[in-house]
Structures are given as C-alpha cells and as structure tokens.
Write a protein that holds these residues in place. Structure first.
Motif, PDB file in Angstrom:
ATOM      1  N   SER A 112      15.631  14.196 -19.075  1.00  8.17           N
ATOM      2  CA  SER A 112      14.622  13.990 -18.026  1.00  8.17           C
ATOM      3  C   SER A 112      13.450  14.780 -18.454  1.00  8.17           C
ATOM      4  O   SER A 112      13.433  15.752 -19.476  1.00  8.17           O
ATOM      5  CB  SER A 112      15.159  14.658 -16.902  1.00  8.17           C
ATOM      6  N   GLU A 113      12.290  14.294 -17.923  1.00  8.88           N
ATOM      7  CA  GLU A 113      11.151  14.992 -18.212  1.00  8.88           C
ATOM      8  C   GLU A 113      10.895  16.324 -17.408  1.00  8.88           C
ATOM      9  O   GLU A 113       9.904  16.883 -17.532  1.00  8.88           O
ATOM     10  CB  GLU A 113       9.704  13.971 -18.256  1.00  8.88           C
ATOM     11  N   PHE A 114      11.841  16.373 -16.443  1.00 11.19           N
ATOM     12  CA  PHE A 114      11.624  17.266 -15.157  1.00 11.19           C
ATOM     13  C   PHE A 114      12.920  18.340 -15.298  1.00 11.19           C
ATOM     14  O   PHE A 114      13.872  17.920 -15.785  1.00 11.19           O
ATOM     15  CB  PHE A 114      11.412  16.609 -13.979  1.00 11.19           C
ATOM     16  N   THR A 115      12.685  19.469 -14.636  1.00 10.02           N
ATOM     17  CA  THR A 115      13.526  20.402 -14.713  1.00 10.02           C
ATOM     18  C   THR A 115      14.303  20.738 -13.206  1.00 10.02           C
ATOM     19  O   THR A 115      15.156  21.386 -13.006  1.00 10.02           O
ATOM     20  CB  THR A 115      13.001  21.727 -15.162  1.00 10.02           C
ATOM     21  N   SER A 116      13.368  20.115 -12.220  1.00  8.98           N
ATOM     22  CA  SER A 116      14.049  20.163 -10.939  1.00  8.98           C
ATOM     23  C   SER A 116      13.881  18.876  -9.948  1.00  8.98           C
ATOM     24  O   SER A 116      12.839  18.294 -10.397  1.00  8.98           O
ATOM     25  CB  SER A 116      13.444  21.397 -10.352  1.00  8.98           C
ATOM     26  N   VAL A 117      14.478  18.549  -8.830  1.00  9.04           N
ATOM     27  CA  VAL A 117      14.104  17.740  -8.077  1.00  9.04           C
ATOM     28  C   VAL A 117      12.736  18.016  -7.158  1.00  9.04           C
ATOM     29  O   VAL A 117      11.835  17.195  -7.287  1.00  9.04           O
ATOM     30  CB  VAL A 117      15.134  17.714  -6.808  1.00  9.04           C
ATOM     31  N   ASN A 166       8.645   4.924 -14.974  1.00  3.18           N
ATOM     32  CA  ASN A 166       9.262   6.055 -15.684  1.00  3.18           C
ATOM     33  C   ASN A 166       9.770   6.976 -14.164  1.00  3.18           C
ATOM     34  O   ASN A 166      10.688   7.708 -14.391  1.00  3.18           O
ATOM     35  CB  ASN A 166       8.225   6.994 -16.208  1.00  3.18           C
ATOM     36  N   LEU A 167       8.841   7.166 -13.507  1.00  4.51           N
ATOM     37  CA  LEU A 167       9.423   8.100 -12.202  1.00  4.51           C
ATOM     38  C   LEU A 167      10.488   7.408 -11.290  1.00  4.51           C
ATOM     39  O   LEU A 167      11.477   8.103 -11.093  1.00  4.51           O
ATOM     40  CB  LEU A 167       8.493   8.397 -11.225  1.00  4.51           C
ATOM     41  N   ILE A 168      10.627   6.064 -11.153  1.00  2.00           N
ATOM     42  CA  ILE A 168      11.631   5.393 -10.368  1.00  2.00           C
ATOM     43  C   ILE A 168      13.061   5.565 -11.482  1.00  2.00           C
ATOM     44  O   ILE A 168      13.941   5.886 -10.867  1.00  2.00           O
ATOM     45  CB  ILE A 168      11.491   4.053 -10.350  1.00  2.00           C
ATOM     46  N   GLY A 169      12.768   5.441 -12.733  1.00  2.00           N
ATOM     47  CA  GLY A 169      13.827   5.869 -13.695  1.00  2.00           C
ATOM     48  C   GLY A 169      14.364   7.082 -13.539  1.00  2.00           C
ATOM     49  O   GLY A 169      15.555   7.596 -13.706  1.00  2.00           O
ATOM     50  N   GLU A 170      13.373   8.194 -13.535  1.00  2.00           N
ATOM     51  CA  GLU A 170      13.899   9.710 -13.381  1.00  2.00           C
ATOM     52  C   GLU A 170      14.617   9.824 -12.112  1.00  2.00           C
ATOM     53  O   GLU A 170      15.576  10.402 -12.042  1.00  2.00           O
ATOM     54  CB  GLU A 170      12.493  10.393 -13.406  1.00  2.00           C
ATOM     55  N   ASP A 171      14.298   9.278 -10.975  1.00  2.00           N
ATOM     56  CA  ASP A 171      14.748   9.172  -9.834  1.00  2.00           C
ATOM     57  C   ASP A 171      16.225   8.751  -9.826  1.00  2.00           C
ATOM     58  O   ASP A 171      16.968   9.543  -9.173  1.00  2.00           O
ATOM     59  CB  ASP A 171      13.910   8.657  -8.630  1.00  2.00           C
ATOM     60  N   ALA A 172      16.217   7.673 -10.191  1.00  2.00           N
ATOM     61  CA  ALA A 172      17.820   7.139 -10.548  1.00  2.00           C
ATOM     62  C   ALA A 172      18.470   7.957 -11.458  1.00  2.00           C
ATOM     63  O   ALA A 172      19.717   8.421 -11.050  1.00  2.00           O
ATOM     64  CB  ALA A 172      17.849   5.829 -11.131  1.00  2.00           C
ATOM     65  N   MET A 173      18.048   8.598 -12.397  1.00  2.00           N
ATOM     66  CA  MET A 173      18.717   9.601 -13.291  1.00  2.00           C
ATOM     67  C   MET A 173      19.508  10.770 -12.366  1.00  2.00           C
ATOM     68  O   MET A 173      20.443  11.270 -12.574  1.00  2.00           O
ATOM     69  CB  MET A 173      17.821   9.943 -14.592  1.00  2.00           C
ATOM     70  N   TRP A 174      18.308  11.391 -11.791  1.00  2.00           N
ATOM     71  CA  TRP A 174      18.688  12.470 -11.054  1.00  2.00           C
ATOM     72  C   TRP A 174      19.666  12.159  -9.668  1.00  2.00           C
ATOM     73  O   TRP A 174      20.406  13.101  -9.495  1.00  2.00           O
ATOM     74  CB  TRP A 174      17.372  13.191 -10.226  1.00  2.00           C
ATOM     75  N   ALA A 175      19.696  10.981  -9.155  1.00  2.00           N
ATOM     76  CA  ALA A 175      20.581  10.654  -8.184  1.00  2.00           C
ATOM     77  C   ALA A 175      21.596  10.043  -8.726  1.00  2.00           C
ATOM     78  O   ALA A 175      22.709   9.721  -7.782  1.00  2.00           O
ATOM     79  CB  ALA A 175      19.896   9.758  -7.372  1.00  2.00           C
ATOM     80  N   GLY A 176      21.862   9.830 -10.079  1.00  2.17           N
ATOM     81  CA  GLY A 176      23.165   9.363 -10.579  1.00  2.17           C
ATOM     82  C   GLY A 176      23.557   7.957 -10.850  1.00  2.17           C
ATOM     83  O   GLY A 176      24.794   7.287 -10.681  1.00  2.17           O
ATOM     84  N   TYR A 177      22.458   7.000 -10.638  1.00  7.75           N
ATOM     85  CA  TYR A 177      22.362   5.675 -10.700  1.00  7.75           C
ATOM     86  C   TYR A 177      22.632   5.228 -12.274  1.00  7.75           C
ATOM     87  O   TYR A 177      21.615   5.779 -13.073  1.00  7.75           O
ATOM     88  CB  TYR A 177      21.402   5.150 -10.067  1.00  7.75           C
ATOM     89  N   ALA A 178      23.107   4.280 -12.562  1.00  9.33           N
ATOM     90  CA  ALA A 178      23.012   3.493 -13.938  1.00  9.33           C
ATOM     91  C   ALA A 178      22.385   2.104 -13.919  1.00  9.33           C
ATOM     92  O   ALA A 178      21.822   1.969 -14.933  1.00  9.33           O
ATOM     93  CB  ALA A 178      24.504   3.301 -14.489  1.00  9.33           C
ATOM     94  N   GLY A 179      22.369   1.830 -13.020  1.00  6.07           N
ATOM     95  CA  GLY A 179      21.520   0.144 -12.444  1.00  6.07           C
ATOM     96  C   GLY A 179      20.872   0.387 -11.225  1.00  6.07           C
ATOM     97  O   GLY A 179      21.082   1.215 -10.421  1.00  6.07           O
TER      98      GLY A 179
END
Length: 1019
Positions: A66-71, A744-757
């Motif tokens: 992730s490019e981010f360190t926190s929600v 990119n940001l939608i993908g990041e949100d998915a990463m942080w929320a635990g989605y693969a699809g």
C-alpha cells in the motif's frame, strides 16, 4: 387425583425445552443453509492460515504494498480525489454574460434537492451520505451567505423531496413558496441557485410518460412546479430583486434540456454536476466561486426532449405476441419478454450528427430534421471560464497490419483571461458507400476515436496534445457478408474538435459546405485530415486484441438472422432512408408509447429460452484426471517459478496441479460465488471476498480478515471506504491520469478492506437517458467507455484486486432485466456494446466479468458459448473468470453456464427469494448428478468445470487474495462463532429436554408404585 405441583413443573419445563429445541434446530438448519450470507454480513471467514513448519508465525505474506500507512491517510486522499474529480468532470452548459464565477457573495437556494443532494444512486452503487456536506455548508465554506435559510427550513418542514420509488418529484409550487414565512428572505441583488435533482438506481428504470404531471409524469422533464419556480425567479430578476439565475443539475441521468434556453425562465448559467459522491459538493462551490475552472465534456448527447431519442421507441419490456400459448410455469415473465435495439449503431450522437450531415449533404431522405430543435447540447460539449483555440493539426501513420495507428497532434492555446484545461477530442469519419447499402452496414458521420487533455494553461500559454488513434477504430463490422471487420474503399477523415457537432462541421467544411448550405455554424477545415483506402477485408479478419480469427458469432442475437424467427422481422434505422426507417416515441392518450417493434413467440424462441438437460452435450466418457496423488502442489506453488517469474496460464505445471482436484472440489469451486470464491484447504486455496459496487468501496474496512486495516488493527477500521461521483462525471473529465488516480484509490480501499475482487466498473451503455443505472455506467459511446474503463481497471488491478467489469452484455435497462430477450444486430453489438468490454481487456488485461440477467437473443447471456467463450476468451482474450449477476434459478442453470464458459454464480446454495437453489449442505449439489457413475454422468461438463477452476485459481493466485499464504502455511477450516453457539445451544436443549422427560417419566412411575402400596396395605 390431581397431578402434583412437581409433575406440573416438570411438564412445563420439558415442553419449554422441547419447543426451544425445535426452534433452535430449525434455526440452525436455516442458518447453515445461508452460512455464506451470514458470514459475509458478519465479516467472518471460515478458514485460517497456520504455520506448516518452524517458520516465524509473525511474518505475514503480502504480495501488494500500500502507498498508505493508515485508514485516516487513505480516507483523506480519497475525499480530496472526489473533490478533484467532481471539479474536473462537472460540465458548464451555459454561462451568459459571464454570470459564473459568481460576482456577489449573497445567494439564495431553491428546489427540493437544495436540501437533499443527490450523492449517488440506489442499489449496488449506493453512496453513504453520513458525512457528506450539504449545499448550505459548501457555499458557506466557499465564503457565500445563503440569504434564504428560512426557505430551506420550510422545505424540510414541508417534507419536500424526491420519491424515486414512485417516480415523484415532490417539488413545492411557486405559490406555496410565496405564501410561506420564508418569502421575505429573498434579498436584493443576490444570485438565485435552483437545484434540479433526479435519482436512478438498480431494478427500476425512470418513468417516461406524459410531460405535464407534477407527480407521475416524465421523470427527466421538469414538472409544472419546477417550471413555475423558474418563471417566478425570472420575474424577480426582471424586477431587480435578484441579479441572475443559476441552475445546478444534480442528476447522473441527462434531463430534457430545452428549459435551459427557454426565455420564459431567464436562466443565465447552467452546470451539470451529476451525482457528486461524498465530498463532490465542495467542488461545486469551487466552480461557482471560480477557484476551479470547469473543463468537463459531456459523455452523452443532451436532448431538448429525451423522447426525441429514437432508441426510446424501443426502450421498455414488451411481451411476445402469443406467449400465452406456451407453458413456462410460475416464472413465465422471465421467458416471455423482449426488447429490440432497432436503432442499431445510431445511439446518441451517432444518430443526431449523422442525420444532420445527411440533411446538409442532401442525402439519405433526412426529412424535416432540425438539429437545434432536437439537440440541446452535443456529445463532448463543455464550456470554460476561458477560451481556447486549436491549431496546427499534424497526423502521422505508423505500424503495419493490426498494429497500424495514427498519431494526431494539436496545438492548444489559452486565448482567454483565466487559467484552465482543455479537452482535445479526435473524431473519425468512414465513407458510406454502395457496398454498405448492399450489405446493411451502417456508418455514423463521426465517431470518437481518441482524446487527450492539457494541463492547466495560463492565459496566452500553449500546449501540444498528442493522441494515438488505432486504425482498428476506423473499421466497420460486416455482419451480412464477410463476417469480419473491413476497411471500405473511399476517403476517411480525422478531425480535432470541441465536441461531436463541431467535428461534423469541420468535416463538412472540408467538403466545401457552409452555413448557407444548412450548417448550424461554420467548421474549421484546417482541423481535418484525409486518408484514402482501398477495400480491405483481410487485415482485421483477425481480432484486434489477440490475432485470433474473427467470425460471425452473433447471428442469433439479430432477429432477422435467427433461424427460428418465424415471421418476425425488424427494419433497423438506416442512413440510406432516415424518414422510412426511424421509429420515434408515439404516445397514446395516457402518454405511453405505441410505436415499437412487435415480435411473436415462436417454438424455437421458447425452446432456446428454457435450459434443461436436453441442451447438455452427450456423455463421451472422456473424463479428465481427478484426484491424482502423483503431485502435491499447493496453489502458492503456481504463483512464480524458481527464478521468480510469474507462471503463465498455459504452463504445463497447471495440468499436473489441476489433476489433483477431485470432482467434489471442482463442483464447489463452480457452484459458490456470492461475492466470494470458496476455499479449498487441500490445495491451499483461500476463500476470497469480492466487493459489490462500481462507485467505490462502500463497506467497513474491518470486513476482511486479510485486509490491511485488520492486519494493522487500524483505529479507524470501522469506517467505510470512499465513494466517488457517478461514472458519467468520471468519463466527463476526459483525463486518463485523473481516472488512473481514482482507480488506484479504489484499489487501495479494497486492499485495506480485505477484498480480492471488485464488482465493477460498470460498462453498459447509456442507450437512453432513462436507464436506472446510468450513474454506474460511463457514456453513450462504447469507445469512450472502453478507454476510460481500461485506465480505471488497470489501476485497480495494480493493487492485486481483480475487476469484474459488468454487466456482460446488453444490460442497458433495468425493466424486466431478469430474462428479457435482447435483440440487437451484430454490427451494433460489436461496435458499441462489446467494444466497451473489449478495450479494457485489450488495453488493461481486465481479468473478469459479471454476466448479465438478460438474454442475448433467446439465450440467457450467461449460457451463451459464443459470448462467454468464443468472443470473450477467443477474440478478446480475457484470462480470468466470470460470475453471474445475482443468481436466479428459475431460468439460469449452473451446468449450462459452466459449459458456456461462465464460471461461478453470484449465490450461495440455499439462497432463496430469486428462485434460487434447493437447500442442501453439499455446496456442489448442482453438479453431483453429473459425476462419474451418477445418473446423468457427463464428462464434457467435468472438463468445463476443470477449465473454470483453472481460470478461478489462476486469477486468485496472482491477486492479493493470497495475502497471508506462503510456502510455509496451510489453510484449515474454522467454524464460525455463531455456528458453534447454535450447535452448543441445540445440544444443551436436547440434554435438558431429555432430562426433563426422564424426570417426568420417573415421577409418573413413582406415583403409580405408591398407589399400588396403598392398595396392598388396605387388603
């Protein structure tokens, strides 16, 4: 003798325990049948990873950083991007006398939407508005004073607003406003801002009946109360009480726009803002103040009256004549309805601009078509607070064969006084020839073939914008003759233009036409380039994306080419005879359309609509290897080879790996897909989660156990992701860099929320303005949709989140979408509707699709082999897998979908409410009857299941769904806490019930013995 109190208590206790036992047992049974939905709702996974060696358990495998360190940081970036996108995508439609930016600081707000903004749509794309600002808030933040807050309070107290479910616009009348206590709060000299709001959503299209009803009329036309308010405001302006009138159109769906230029309403400026997402309203205030110079361009044609769109004549759900003679059982409605795309390729600007050119050229029997009476604002239109000039157009050709492309460069100069951005739109024109007329090929006068956008240009500054145009975009699909894409003989044009109408005028100018010939304005011939071609049916006989053979795959989707059509026939719109072929909305006395293509049910349509075992291939006995123990690969071993290179889909190791899978494992992989793919612990395949919604991640970050928010125990993990403006606004930016940042940001949100699809983006077409899910889709144009979606898809997938582009295909309306027969000619299908899905695959390696509810022709889209395999995997080259839209077992079939190449259903066994599956604890029961040795054993189905498993596993292993999985871990099942609780409760109640029964029996037995003893003593 009366029973003792003790026995009575024992009876009551036992009865209560038995009743509770029955209830808990029933609840446990039902809960287990809906385990998938319950686990999803509670954010529970049914597996965990454990160390399989002495490796350090604290090491958590992550495959995408992730490019981010926190929600908190991620949310801050998301909210800022929403504001930026809205600011660049909003379209300035009108700005007389430089009304905007606003000069004064006092404004008044009018309209029900002024107190209830439209942030998003309803259904899967719904946006949380919990933290979203209001109009008064953003205006105050921008330094404005809202002088009529009393009126806004009156609006709230009067419960004025929009009732989408009933198609109502509960706008106050001008008389009511004048009589209210707030009438005196309109100060002198301020600007009146009137907000027009409309909402669309899943499962319902917008109403399009009569125009004059304030409640149940045409939902996209201003009703009488709205018009009265504008008339009243205009009177105020004439009396000097206000200085100007600004209209904000807070609707993803284009409204009938003749009112904007109606002199009775005195509108000085109009701004389309779509649905704005969570923080987009701040950008609206930025535009009003001039902090942001608008640069958006319309992704759709805006009609003076939406019912002048010829697609509206055949936009609805119609019942086949004679359908009542066929027994489709309780679910007849999903078998006996249809719609015909009679307009063919002439969707939106392809109709208006082509008929306009033919009128000017005096060809095609164009009739009394008056462009300015039909089109309020053309596709691509958008004003700025500055002015720009395009010049020095240069074109060069490069590449060979299918790699041929044109590079177009244009110099853009800011000739105004305000810094701003400018979109450069490139359009192409193909020659319309006798060959086309003979072979029923249609060609629009102009088609968007590329675009670019400047950076912010200061006054006087220039920038050269370069756009690459694939030659493929100049081809036409020849359905009735060669069955391939052709380049016709004749002269082709490229032009750089402000919008689609300016593009036609440029080409007409190059042909020597002027205003005196009927043009609405002079064009610029210097911004055109011509190319001459000989006839070519060979170069693009191979697919643009893969080089595979192109063949006619969709004859059966065109009712004229469908073998079982009977007497059914349709005349598509043709520029060879506009007057004779164009169907327009023709209302009866109740305002309902009567002019549509009428089809009759035939035996073949009825037979093709029903999927049963008679449609399955015969068992050939050629079973794939299953359950092999010769190898013991884990899925993670299929990710990269020893050198660290990604293992390809066709690497031989996959065959050995797939040989390990049992029939039961194949069945489960292909039978379950309710926003997930199932775990297969034996091969180390984890359960993965999918998010549903094309407007961004709308669920809490804490949902997925392998999400970064949970893994880092982020303090803000209970917050929800960022929701973005409607996709039409995103498309209107015409800015690939900005779209990439959104992805990119939608993908990041998915990463942080635990989605693969991710179920999105939405690639259906704005065929008409009335489709309920216009807010989920980008444009009326297939190329713009495909290019924009490709950029967003690639960005999301760069985060390890595979994208299911949806709904594949022809799901361009909501009415009776379950099972409706959608008839469309193959040229239109390929050049517009499939093009939107093709380009993200070709340009961005889009991994997955969600298939649609509707039928293509007579066959459910999810069970069409030509669609799901021959085109999607063959011509287009998609490598991933397909999921159905919400599974409906009344007309869908899992065996048929897998055989077609559609891989998993969006359901969990036991689901009901949509005609879903029977109840069973066996997740793969749909396939059990076709297993080796079963009553209907079917080897071709097993081979198809194996290939579906291949696609699923290949996609997952190269995604962030493998986070937490390494060579030193294994997956074990975990029983969810709710299931354990119910099971413990059931066993406890069973023991207590049994104990109560025993005590009761003993008590009764003891009483009987005491009676016997008393009798013996008396004797």
């Amino acid at each position: 003798m009366k029973p003792s109190k003790k026995r009575t208590l024992e009876k009551v206790f036992t009865n209560i325990m038995v009743v509770l036992l029955v209830l808990v047992h029933f609840g446990n049974t039902v809960a287990n049948e809906f385990a998938g939905q319950i686990n999803s709702f509670l954010g529970i996974t049914t597996f965990k990873t454990v160390s399989d060696s002495d490796a350090d358990d604290s090491t958590y495998a992550r495959y995408y950083d992730s490019e981010f360190t926190s929600v908190a940081d991620l949310k801050e970036a998301g909210f800022a991007k929403v504001r930026e996108v809205e600011g660049e995508g909003a379209v300035l439609l009108k700005n007389d006398n430089e009304t905007l930016p606003l000069k004064g600081k006092e404004v008044s707000l009018f309209g029900a939407t002024a107190i209830s903004p439209v942030y998003g749509g309803t259904g899967s794309g719904a946006v949380s508005s919990a933290d979203a600002p209001t109009y008064p808030q953003v205006l105050a933040d921008g330094g404005y004073t809202v002088v009529n807050e009393d009126l806004l309070k009156w609006y709230k107290d009067s419960e004025k607003g929009r009732d989408f479910d009933n198609g109502n616009i509960n706008e106050a009348s001008w008389k009511q406003i004048q009589k209210s206590d707030a009438a005196d709060s309109f100060g002198k000299g301020e600007t009146a801002i009137f907000v027009v709001g409309r909402v669309g959503g899943e499962a319902n299209d917008l109403k399009s009946v009569d125009h004059d009803d304030g409640k149940n009329g045409d939902y996209l036309t201003l009703n009488k109360n709205e018009r009265a308010i504008l008339e009243g405001l205009n009177e105020y302006k004439e009396e000097g009480k206000i200085s100007s009138i600004v209209v904000l159109i807070n609707s993803a769906n284009p409204v009938s726009a003749e009112f904007i230029n109606d002199k009775d309403y005195g509108i000085d400026a109009a701004l389309w803002i779509g649905s704005v997402g969570q923080t987009g309203l701040y950008a609206v205030a930025d535009i009003l103040s001039g902090a942001v110079n608008p640069s958006g361009s319309l992704p759709d044609t805006w009609w003076t009256d939406n019912l002048l769109d010829p697609a509206m004549a055949n936009f609805a759900s119609y019942t086949y004549d004679g359908a009542e003679n066929y027994d489709f059982g309780a679910h007849g409605r999903v078998f006996n309805t249809y719609v015909v795309y009679q307009e063919g390729i002439y969707v939106g600007y392809r109709y208006t601009e082509t008929r306009y050119e033919d009128l000017v050229m005096g060809t095609g029997n164009a009739g009394d078509f008056e462009y300015e009476d039909v089109v309020a604002y053309p596709f691509g239109y958008g004003l700025s607070y500055s002015t720009f000039e395009m010049s020095d157009m240069q074109v060069s050709k490069s590449g060979e064969g299918m790699e041929t492309a044109y590079t177009v460069s244009v110099k853009v100069t800011n000739t105004g006084k305000t810094a701003g951005k400018k979109t450069v739109q490139i359009y192409g024109q193909k020659p319309y020839t006798d060959y086309d007329k003979e072979n029923q090929i249609e060609k629009a006068s102009v088609e968007l073939v590329g675009y670019g956008k400047t950076a912010i240009l200061e006054p006087g500054a220039s920038e050269t914008v370069t756009v690459e145009v694939p030659e493929y975009f100049l081809t036409s699909y020849d359905a009735y003759n060669t069955g391939v894409y052709i380049l016709d003989e004749g002269t082709y044009y490229l032009t750089a233009a402000d919008d689609s109408h300016a593009a036609v005028n440029n080409i007409l100018a190059a042909k020597g036409k002027k205003v005196s010939d009927g043009m609405t304005a002079d064009g610029n011939a210097d911004l055109t380039y011509t190319m001459d071609y000989d006839f070519d049916s060979e170069t693009y006989a191979k697919a643009y994306g893969t080089g595979n053979d192109v063949t006619s795959l969709f004859a059966d989707v065109d009712i004229n080419r469908y073998e079982g059509r009977g007497d059914n026939e349709v005349t598509y719109i043709s520029r060879n005879d506009w007057e004779g072929t164009t169907m327009l909305w023709t209302p009866d006395d109740d305002g309902h359309n009567t002019n549509y293509v009428k089809l009759s049910m035939t035996d073949q349509i009825a037979a093709d609509a029903v999927l049963d075992d008679s449609d399955l291939p015969e068992n050939d006995g050629d079973w794939p290897v299953m359950g092999s123990t010769e190898t013991a690969y884990q899925l993670i071993n299929l990710q990269r080879d020893e050198e660290g290179n990604e293992i390809a889909y066709d690497d031989p190791i996959w065959e050995s790996f797939l040989d390990q899978l049992t029939y039961g494992q194949l069945s489960e992989l292909c039978a379950v897909g309710l926003r997930m793919t199932v775990s297969v612990p034996e091969i180390g395949k984890p359960e993965t989660l999918d998010h549903n919604g094309p407007s961004g991640v709308t669920q809490k970050y804490s949902l997925g156990s392998n999400g970064y928010a949970v893994q880092t125990n982020d303090p803000n993990k209970e917050e929800t992701g960022t929701c973005y403006p409607c996709n039409g606004i995103i498309a209107a930016t015409f800015n690939d860099k900005l779209v990439e940042e959104v992805g990119n940001l939608i993908g990041e949100d998915a990463m942080w929320a635990g989605y693969a699809g991710f179920y999105g983006t939405g690639l259906n077409i704005h065929r008409t303005p009335y489709a309920g899910r216009v807010f989920e889709y980008y444009s009326e144009d297939g190329i713009l949709t495909g290019l924009i979606a490709g950029v967003e898809t690639k960005a999301i997938q760069s985060k390890g989140v595979y994208v299911y582009n949806k709904h594949f295909v022809l799901n361009d309306q909501e009415e009776q979408r379950q099972g409706i027969g959608t008839w469309c000619n193959e040229q239109a299908l390929r050049e517009i509707y499939l093009r939107a899905f093709e380009l993200p695959i070709v340009n961005a390696d889009a991994k997955c699709v969600m298939t649609a509810f509707n039928r293509v022709g007579a066959t459910w889209s999810g069970a069409s082999y030509n669609l799901q395999t021959a085109w999607l995997r063959g011509e287009a080259g998609m490598s991933g897998f397909g999921v159905t839209d919400m599974y409906d077992g009344s007309y869908m079939s899992k065996p048929h979908e897998v055989l077609a190449g559609n891989d998993i259903p969006d359901n969990y066994p036991g689901t009901s409410g949509t005609g879903g599956d029977k109840s069973t604890s066996d997740l793969g029961f749909e396939f059990a009857q076709y297993a080796p040795g079963a009553s209907k054993e079917n080897a071709p189905l097993a081979r198809a299941m194996r290939e579906s498993a291949h696609r699923i596993l290949y996609t997952v292993v190269h995604s962030r769904g493998m986070d937490g999985i390494s060579a030193d871990t294994k997956i074990v099942h975990v029983t969810p806490w709710w299931s354990t609780t119910l099971t413990v409760a059931e066993y406890t109640l069973a023991v207590l019930s049994l104990l109560g029964a025993i005590l009761l029996i003993l008590d009764m037995a003891g009483i009987s013995l005491k009676k016997k003893e008393k009798k013996e003593k008396k004797a």
